[in-house]
Design a protein around this motif. Structure first.
Motif, PDB file in Angstrom:
ATOM      1  N   ARG A  66      41.606  42.606  31.664  1.00 30.09           N
ATOM      2  CA  ARG A  66      41.935  41.494  32.549  1.00 30.09           C
ATOM      3  C   ARG A  66      42.940  40.526  31.929  1.00 30.09           C
ATOM      4  NH1 ARG A  66      39.269  40.456  37.092  1.00 30.09           N
ATOM      5  NH2 ARG A  66      39.064  38.241  36.655  1.00 30.09           N
ATOM      6  N   GLU A  67      43.092  40.550  30.622  1.00 38.59           N
ATOM      7  CA  GLU A  67      44.123  39.716  29.993  1.00 38.59           C
ATOM      8  C   GLU A  67      45.509  40.297  30.244  1.00 38.59           C
ATOM      9  OE1 GLU A  67      43.266  38.932  25.897  1.00 38.59           O
ATOM     10  OE2 GLU A  67      41.279  38.161  26.363  1.00 38.59           O
ATOM     11  N   ARG A  68      45.574  41.604  30.425  1.00 36.63           N
ATOM     12  CA  ARG A  68      46.842  42.280  30.670  1.00 36.63           C
ATOM     13  C   ARG A  68      47.179  42.338  32.163  1.00 36.63           C
ATOM     14  NH1 ARG A  68      48.231  47.859  27.773  1.00 36.63           N
ATOM     15  NH2 ARG A  68      48.528  46.375  26.107  1.00 36.63           N
ATOM     16  N   CYS A  69      46.157  42.360  33.018  1.00 37.82           N
ATOM     17  CA  CYS A  69      46.337  42.510  34.465  1.00 37.82           C
ATOM     18  C   CYS A  69      47.221  41.387  35.016  1.00 37.82           C
ATOM     19  CB  CYS A  69      44.976  42.488  35.153  1.00 37.82           C
ATOM     20  SG  CYS A  69      45.067  42.649  36.955  1.00 37.82           S
ATOM     21  N   ILE A  70      48.170  41.771  35.885  1.00 36.38           N
ATOM     22  CA  ILE A  70      49.048  40.794  36.536  1.00 36.38           C
ATOM     23  C   ILE A  70      48.760  40.693  38.034  1.00 36.38           C
ATOM     24  CG2 ILE A  70      50.877  40.985  34.814  1.00 36.38           C
ATOM     25  CD1 ILE A  70      52.389  42.795  36.857  1.00 36.38           C
ATOM     26  N   GLY A  71      47.767  41.450  38.522  1.00 40.78           N
ATOM     27  CA  GLY A  71      47.386  41.376  39.923  1.00 40.78           C
ATOM     28  C   GLY A  71      48.323  42.079  40.875  1.00 40.78           C
ATOM     29  N   ALA A  72      48.999  43.124  40.420  1.00 41.73           N
ATOM     30  CA  ALA A  72      49.909  43.864  41.292  1.00 41.73           C
ATOM     31  C   ALA A  72      49.158  44.541  42.438  1.00 41.73           C
ATOM     32  CB  ALA A  72      50.694  44.908  40.485  1.00 41.73           C
ATOM     33  N   GLY A  73      47.895  44.909  42.219  1.00 42.03           N
ATOM     34  CA  GLY A  73      47.069  45.467  43.280  1.00 42.03           C
ATOM     35  C   GLY A  73      47.227  46.948  43.538  1.00 42.03           C
ATOM     36  N   GLN A  88      42.567  58.187  38.263  1.00 41.79           N
ATOM     37  CA  GLN A  88      43.661  58.572  37.354  1.00 41.79           C
ATOM     38  C   GLN A  88      45.003  58.091  37.915  1.00 41.79           C
ATOM     39  OE1 GLN A  88      43.603  59.977  34.357  1.00 41.79           O
ATOM     40  NE2 GLN A  88      41.403  60.305  34.301  1.00 41.79           N
ATOM     41  N   GLU A  89      45.209  58.270  39.220  1.00 41.20           N
ATOM     42  CA  GLU A  89      46.455  57.822  39.845  1.00 41.20           C
ATOM     43  C   GLU A  89      46.575  56.302  39.808  1.00 41.20           C
ATOM     44  OE1 GLU A  89      50.088  57.686  41.400  1.00 41.20           O
ATOM     45  OE2 GLU A  89      49.067  59.466  40.664  1.00 41.20           O
ATOM     46  N   ALA A  90      45.466  55.601  40.016  1.00 40.55           N
ATOM     47  CA  ALA A  90      45.483  54.132  39.948  1.00 40.55           C
ATOM     48  C   ALA A  90      45.870  53.674  38.547  1.00 40.55           C
ATOM     49  CB  ALA A  90      44.118  53.572  40.345  1.00 40.55           C
ATOM     50  N   ALA A  91      45.343  54.335  37.530  1.00 40.38           N
ATOM     51  CA  ALA A  91      45.691  53.981  36.149  1.00 40.38           C
ATOM     52  C   ALA A  91      47.172  54.217  35.893  1.00 40.38           C
ATOM     53  CB  ALA A  91      44.838  54.783  35.172  1.00 40.38           C
ATOM     54  N   ARG A  92      47.697  55.328  36.405  1.00 39.23           N
ATOM     55  CA  ARG A  92      49.136  55.613  36.232  1.00 39.23           C
ATOM     56  C   ARG A  92      50.000  54.614  37.001  1.00 39.23           C
ATOM     57  NH1 ARG A  92      47.271  60.941  36.228  1.00 39.23           N
ATOM     58  NH2 ARG A  92      47.448  61.148  38.476  1.00 39.23           N
ATOM     59  N   ALA A  93      49.508  54.157  38.161  1.00 43.38           N
ATOM     60  CA  ALA A  93      50.294  53.250  39.005  1.00 43.38           C
ATOM     61  C   ALA A  93      50.319  51.820  38.481  1.00 43.38           C
ATOM     62  CB  ALA A  93      49.738  53.263  40.428  1.00 43.38           C
ATOM     63  N   CYS A  94      49.401  51.477  37.598  1.00 44.31           N
ATOM     64  CA  CYS A  94      49.353  50.115  37.075  1.00 44.31           C
ATOM     65  C   CYS A  94      50.623  49.812  36.278  1.00 44.31           C
ATOM     66  CB  CYS A  94      48.118  49.916  36.202  1.00 44.31           C
ATOM     67  SG  CYS A  94      47.998  48.234  35.538  1.00 44.31           S
ATOM     68  N   PRO A  95      51.400  48.802  36.690  1.00 47.00           N
ATOM     69  CA  PRO A  95      52.671  48.534  36.016  1.00 47.00           C
ATOM     70  C   PRO A  95      52.530  47.999  34.592  1.00 47.00           C
ATOM     71  CG  PRO A  95      52.245  46.857  37.671  1.00 47.00           C
ATOM     72  CD  PRO A  95      51.177  47.902  37.820  1.00 47.00           C
ATOM     73  N   VAL A  96      51.340  47.536  34.215  1.00 49.32           N
ATOM     74  CA  VAL A  96      51.151  47.002  32.868  1.00 49.32           C
ATOM     75  C   VAL A  96      50.096  47.778  32.077  1.00 49.32           C
ATOM     76  CG1 VAL A  96      51.970  44.685  33.428  1.00 49.32           C
ATOM     77  CG2 VAL A  96      49.548  45.239  33.708  1.00 49.32           C
ATOM     78  N   ALA A  97      49.701  48.933  32.592  1.00 48.81           N
ATOM     79  CA  ALA A  97      48.726  49.815  31.924  1.00 48.81           C
ATOM     80  C   ALA A  97      47.444  49.069  31.548  1.00 48.81           C
ATOM     81  CB  ALA A  97      49.353  50.485  30.708  1.00 48.81           C
ATOM     82  N   ALA A  98      46.898  48.335  32.528  1.00 54.80           N
ATOM     83  CA  ALA A  98      45.692  47.548  32.271  1.00 54.80           C
ATOM     84  C   ALA A  98      44.396  48.329  32.491  1.00 54.80           C
ATOM     85  CB  ALA A  98      45.691  46.302  33.160  1.00 54.80           C
ATOM     86  N   ILE A  99      44.508  49.562  32.987  1.00 54.46           N
ATOM     87  CA  ILE A  99      43.323  50.366  33.290  1.00 54.46           C
ATOM     88  C   ILE A  99      43.175  51.469  32.250  1.00 54.46           C
ATOM     89  CG2 ILE A  99      42.191  51.878  34.975  1.00 54.46           C
ATOM     90  CD1 ILE A  99      43.878  50.399  37.116  1.00 54.46           C
ATOM     91  N   ALA A 100      42.006  51.526  31.644  1.00 53.35           N
ATOM     92  CA  ALA A 100      41.703  52.589  30.671  1.00 53.35           C
ATOM     93  C   ALA A 100      40.662  53.522  31.291  1.00 53.35           C
ATOM     94  CB  ALA A 100      41.150  51.997  29.385  1.00 53.35           C
ATOM     95  N   VAL A 101      40.965  54.806  31.274  1.00 50.95           N
ATOM     96  CA  VAL A 101      40.049  55.801  31.829  1.00 50.95           C
ATOM     97  C   VAL A 101      39.636  56.712  30.677  1.00 50.95           C
ATOM     98  CG1 VAL A 101      39.771  57.677  33.487  1.00 50.95           C
ATOM     99  CG2 VAL A 101      41.232  55.707  34.038  1.00 50.95           C
ATOM    100  N   GLN A 102      38.329  56.760  30.441  1.00 53.85           N
ATOM    101  CA  GLN A 102      37.805  57.633  29.382  1.00 53.85           C
ATOM    102  C   GLN A 102      37.405  58.967  30.008  1.00 53.85           C
ATOM    103  OE1 GLN A 102      36.231  54.556  29.996  1.00 53.85           O
ATOM    104  NE2 GLN A 102      37.310  53.413  28.438  1.00 53.85           N
TER     105      GLN A 102
END
Length: 62
Positions: free
Chosen positions: A5-12, A46-60
């Motif tokens: 959430r510190e990296r998230c910019i709210g692009a949605g 996986q697609e949502a993580a790739r679409a994040c412009p600031v790579a704020a989503i980590a998928v294990q």
């Protein structure tokens, strides 16, 4: 999965791609709606993580 959430910019992009898993809170930042992923949900996450412009989503991978 986790959202930085510190990296998230709210692009949605995550909420648009996988709305059963991600949403935007009152501040416009991403949050997890559910950490359960069924069916094709894994591919959407996986697609949502790739679409994040600031790579704020980590998928294990399990």
């Amino acid at each position: 999965m986790a959202i930085n959430r510190e990296r998230c910019i709210g692009a949605g992009q995550c909420a648009l791609t996988a709305p059963a898993v991600f949403a935007q809170d009152d501040d416009g930042l991403s949050e997890l709606v559910s950490d359960r992923v069924d069916g094709d949900g894994g591919a959407l996450v996986q697609e949502a993580a790739r679409a994040c412009p600031v790579a704020a989503i980590a998928v294990q991978k399990v």
